[in-house]
Every structure is written in C-alpha cells, then in structure tokens.
Motif scaffolding. Structure first.
Motif, mmCIF file in Angstrom:
data_model
loop_
_atom_site.group_PDB
_atom_site.id
_atom_site.type_symbol
_atom_site.label_atom_id
_atom_site.label_comp_id
_atom_site.label_asym_id
_atom_site.label_seq_id
_atom_site.Cartn_x
_atom_site.Cartn_y
_atom_site.Cartn_z
ATOM 1 N N LEU A 1 0.820 -1.207 0.000
ATOM 2 C CA LEU A 1 0.000 0.000 0.000
ATOM 3 C C LEU A 1 0.856 1.261 0.000
ATOM 4 O O LEU A 1 0.568 2.213 -0.733
ATOM 5 C CB LEU A 1 -0.947 -0.014 1.204
ATOM 6 N N LYS A 2 1.906 1.289 0.789
ATOM 7 C CA LYS A 2 2.764 2.469 0.861
ATOM 8 C C LYS A 2 3.390 2.771 -0.505
ATOM 9 O O LYS A 2 3.412 3.922 -0.944
ATOM 10 C CB LYS A 2 3.835 2.271 1.929
ATOM 11 N N LYS A 3 3.878 1.749 -1.182
ATOM 12 C CA LYS A 3 4.484 1.928 -2.508
ATOM 13 C C LYS A 3 3.435 2.435 -3.505
ATOM 14 O O LYS A 3 3.721 3.322 -4.307
ATOM 15 C CB LYS A 3 5.081 0.606 -2.986
ATOM 16 N N LEU A 4 2.218 1.893 -3.450
ATOM 17 C CA LEU A 4 1.151 2.357 -4.335
ATOM 18 C C LEU A 4 0.858 3.830 -4.096
ATOM 19 O O LEU A 4 0.766 4.613 -5.046
ATOM 20 C CB LEU A 4 -0.119 1.531 -4.124
ATOM 21 N N GLU A 5 0.713 4.226 -2.828
ATOM 22 C CA GLU A 5 0.435 5.622 -2.506
ATOM 23 C C GLU A 5 1.537 6.545 -3.021
ATOM 24 O O GLU A 5 1.259 7.620 -3.562
ATOM 25 C CB GLU A 5 0.266 5.787 -0.997
ATOM 26 N N GLU A 6 2.803 6.125 -2.877
ATOM 27 C CA GLU A 6 3.926 6.923 -3.370
ATOM 28 C C GLU A 6 3.883 7.051 -4.891
ATOM 29 O O GLU A 6 4.124 8.135 -5.432
ATOM 30 C CB GLU A 6 5.251 6.301 -2.930
ATOM 31 N N THR A 7 3.573 5.964 -5.580
ATOM 32 C CA THR A 7 3.496 5.989 -7.038
ATOM 33 C C THR A 7 2.416 6.954 -7.507
ATOM 34 O O THR A 7 2.621 7.737 -8.440
ATOM 35 C CB THR A 7 3.215 4.570 -7.590
ATOM 36 N N ILE A 8 1.267 6.917 -6.856
ATOM 37 C CA ILE A 8 0.157 7.795 -7.235
ATOM 38 C C ILE A 8 0.511 9.248 -6.964
ATOM 39 O O ILE A 8 0.328 10.119 -7.827
ATOM 40 C CB ILE A 8 -1.131 7.382 -6.485
ATOM 41 N N THR A 9 1.051 9.562 -5.791
ATOM 42 C CA THR A 9 1.375 10.953 -5.463
ATOM 43 C C THR A 9 2.543 11.468 -6.306
ATOM 44 O O THR A 9 2.587 12.657 -6.621
ATOM 45 C CB THR A 9 1.653 11.140 -3.961
ATOM 46 N N ASP A 10 3.461 10.569 -6.697
ATOM 47 C CA ASP A 10 4.560 10.978 -7.580
ATOM 48 C C ASP A 10 4.043 11.428 -8.944
ATOM 49 O O ASP A 10 4.725 12.161 -9.660
ATOM 50 C CB ASP A 10 5.572 9.836 -7.768
ATOM 51 N N LYS A 11 2.853 11.004 -9.316
ATOM 52 C CA LYS A 11 2.240 11.414 -10.579
ATOM 53 C C LYS A 11 1.457 12.724 -10.420
ATOM 54 O O LYS A 11 0.758 13.152 -11.332
ATOM 55 C CB LYS A 11 1.323 10.315 -11.106
ATOM 56 N N GLY A 12 1.562 13.327 -9.225
ATOM 57 C CA GLY A 12 0.884 14.597 -8.985
ATOM 58 C C GLY A 12 -0.580 14.453 -8.613
ATOM 59 O O GLY A 12 -1.331 15.422 -8.654
ATOM 60 N N ILE A 13 -0.985 13.260 -8.226
ATOM 61 C CA ILE A 13 -2.375 13.008 -7.869
ATOM 62 C C ILE A 13 -2.516 13.038 -6.353
ATOM 63 O O ILE A 13 -1.728 12.444 -5.631
ATOM 64 C CB ILE A 13 -2.832 11.641 -8.416
ATOM 65 N N LYS A 14 -3.548 13.741 -5.907
ATOM 66 C CA LYS A 14 -3.846 13.803 -4.470
ATOM 67 C C LYS A 14 -4.954 12.805 -4.174
ATOM 68 O O LYS A 14 -6.051 12.885 -4.727
ATOM 69 C CB LYS A 14 -4.276 15.209 -4.082
ATOM 70 N N SER B 1 -0.287 1.785 -14.853
ATOM 71 C CA SER B 1 0.584 2.952 -14.689
ATOM 72 C C SER B 1 0.916 3.212 -13.214
ATOM 73 O O SER B 1 1.848 3.950 -12.917
ATOM 74 C CB SER B 1 -0.046 4.196 -15.327
ATOM 75 N N TYR B 2 0.158 2.603 -12.308
ATOM 76 C CA TYR B 2 0.437 2.711 -10.867
ATOM 77 C C TYR B 2 1.189 1.491 -10.351
ATOM 78 O O TYR B 2 1.351 1.327 -9.141
ATOM 79 C CB TYR B 2 -0.858 2.858 -10.066
ATOM 80 N N GLY B 3 1.622 0.614 -11.262
ATOM 81 C CA GLY B 3 2.371 -0.569 -10.860
ATOM 82 C C GLY B 3 1.503 -1.745 -10.447
ATOM 83 O O GLY B 3 1.997 -2.708 -9.859
ATOM 84 N N ILE B 4 0.222 -1.680 -10.748
ATOM 85 C CA ILE B 4 -0.692 -2.773 -10.414
ATOM 86 C C ILE B 4 -0.698 -3.766 -11.572
ATOM 87 O O ILE B 4 -0.883 -3.393 -12.726
ATOM 88 C CB ILE B 4 -2.124 -2.250 -10.151
ATOM 89 N N ASN B 5 -0.508 -5.041 -11.228
ATOM 90 C CA ASN B 5 -0.397 -6.096 -12.224
ATOM 91 C C ASN B 5 -1.712 -6.865 -12.325
ATOM 92 O O ASN B 5 -2.353 -7.141 -11.310
ATOM 93 C CB ASN B 5 0.746 -7.039 -11.814
ATOM 94 N N LYS B 6 -2.081 -7.248 -13.531
ATOM 95 C CA LYS B 6 -3.323 -7.988 -13.765
ATOM 96 C C LYS B 6 -3.341 -9.330 -13.037
ATOM 97 O O LYS B 6 -4.413 -9.868 -12.753
ATOM 98 C CB LYS B 6 -3.547 -8.185 -15.262
#
Length: 181
Positions: A13-26, A156-161
């Motif tokens: 979860l922490k890595k996902l949150e970082e990936t999303i915020t690194d894309k400028g998304i709040k 694009s957030y690193g989530i795999n199918k």
C-alpha cells in the motif's frame, strides 16, 4: 447508468500511494463506509441479471441506497443510487420486499478521479488492501474496451493484472468467513 470496474489486491500500500502521489495526484481523505448488501432469495451472487440492494452509511452520517443488476459478472452492472434519510427505515422496506441480508462489512476508502475514471484505494479488515478503477458508461459501451482502459490506468500505478479480483467485497468477505466457496 452502467458501472464497469476492475479490482486488484494491493501487495504494498505504501508503494502504491507513493506511485500515485509521484504522478501529482492527491488521494482523497479517508471515508469509513459500512455496507450492508441484500440479495434475492436463492439467487447466485454473480449470475447474469442478478439484482442486489445496498445500504451504505458513510462516516456514520450519510446514507446511500444503491440498486445494482449484474451484466457481466459482479463488477459490471447497471447502477442507480440515491441518498436517503434513514438506514433503519430503508432496511425495513428492503426486507419487506423479500430481499435477504447477504453481507455486512466496513471498509476505509480513499478516492480520486482521473478523467472519467474514479479510483478507490480500499482497506478492509480480514481482506486487506485493494484498488478499484471504475467508469460510468452507457448501456451499449463495449465492456472489454472499458476494461482495457481501466487496466492501462492501474498498470501505470504498478498494479499487475495477476492481482486482479473478480468478486465484490461482499463475496470476498463471505468467502473469508467460510460461507461460500
């Protein structure tokens, strides 16, 4: 409206949150959602045309009544939703219509939008962390094309199918309790 969504288990979860915020998304603030789902007696929870009703109480204050009818499995359905004054009165109406309680669970949800897609990051006791991407579509939209669009976003957030989950939280919760296979 037709809601088409995809869901995947989140391993970090922490890595996902970082990936999303690194894309400028709040990512939005935490919402506590208590969902009670009702189904028709004897109906299969993921069958084509299955109808179910949900009472969602958000942050112990706002109550939503949702009607869903499955089109392609549990994550593609016609959906109608309204805000109501009383969860208790709505529950009495639903039971009088013959619907039976199917699941009762609480989750913490944080949301954000990317274009027409709503993304939800959910944490559930017993079940863990998940991400959902959903798009409200017209009845005639191509399911596979919408799903492809949603997966491109989650990828694009690193989530795999390979972490995809095809069931709703209600079914997952019942499975975790040993109530369904």
């Amino acid at each position: 409206m037709r809601e088409i969504e995809i869901k995947a288990r989140v391993k970090d979860l922490k890595k996902l949150e970082e990936t999303i915020t690194d894309k400028g998304i709040k990512i939005g603030k935490e919402l506590k959602q208590h969902d009670v789902v009702y189904g028709e007696v004897g109906d299969l929870p993921n069958g084509y045309g299955h109808r179910w009703l949900r009472i969602r109480t958000e942050n112990s204050t706002k109550v939503y009544f949702t009607y869903k009818q499955s089109i392609v499995g549990h994550l593609d359905s016609l959906e109608h939703e309204i805000v109501v004054d009383s969860a208790e009165e709505l529950e009495a109406i639903i039971k009088a219509l013959g619907f039976k309680p199917y699941s009762d669970l609480t989750k913490v949800r944080r949301k954000f939008k990317v274009g027409e897609v709503e993304v939800c990051v959910d944490s559930l006791p017993r079940l863990g962390d998940y991400i959902e991407a959903e798009k409200m579509s017209s009845q005639d939209d191509d399911h596979d094309e919408v799903v492809k669009e949603l997966w491109e976003l989650l990828n694009s957030y690193g989530i795999n199918k390979t972490d995809e989950e095809h069931d709703g939280y209600d079914v997952l919760d019942r499975r975790a309790k040993g109530l369904v296979n």
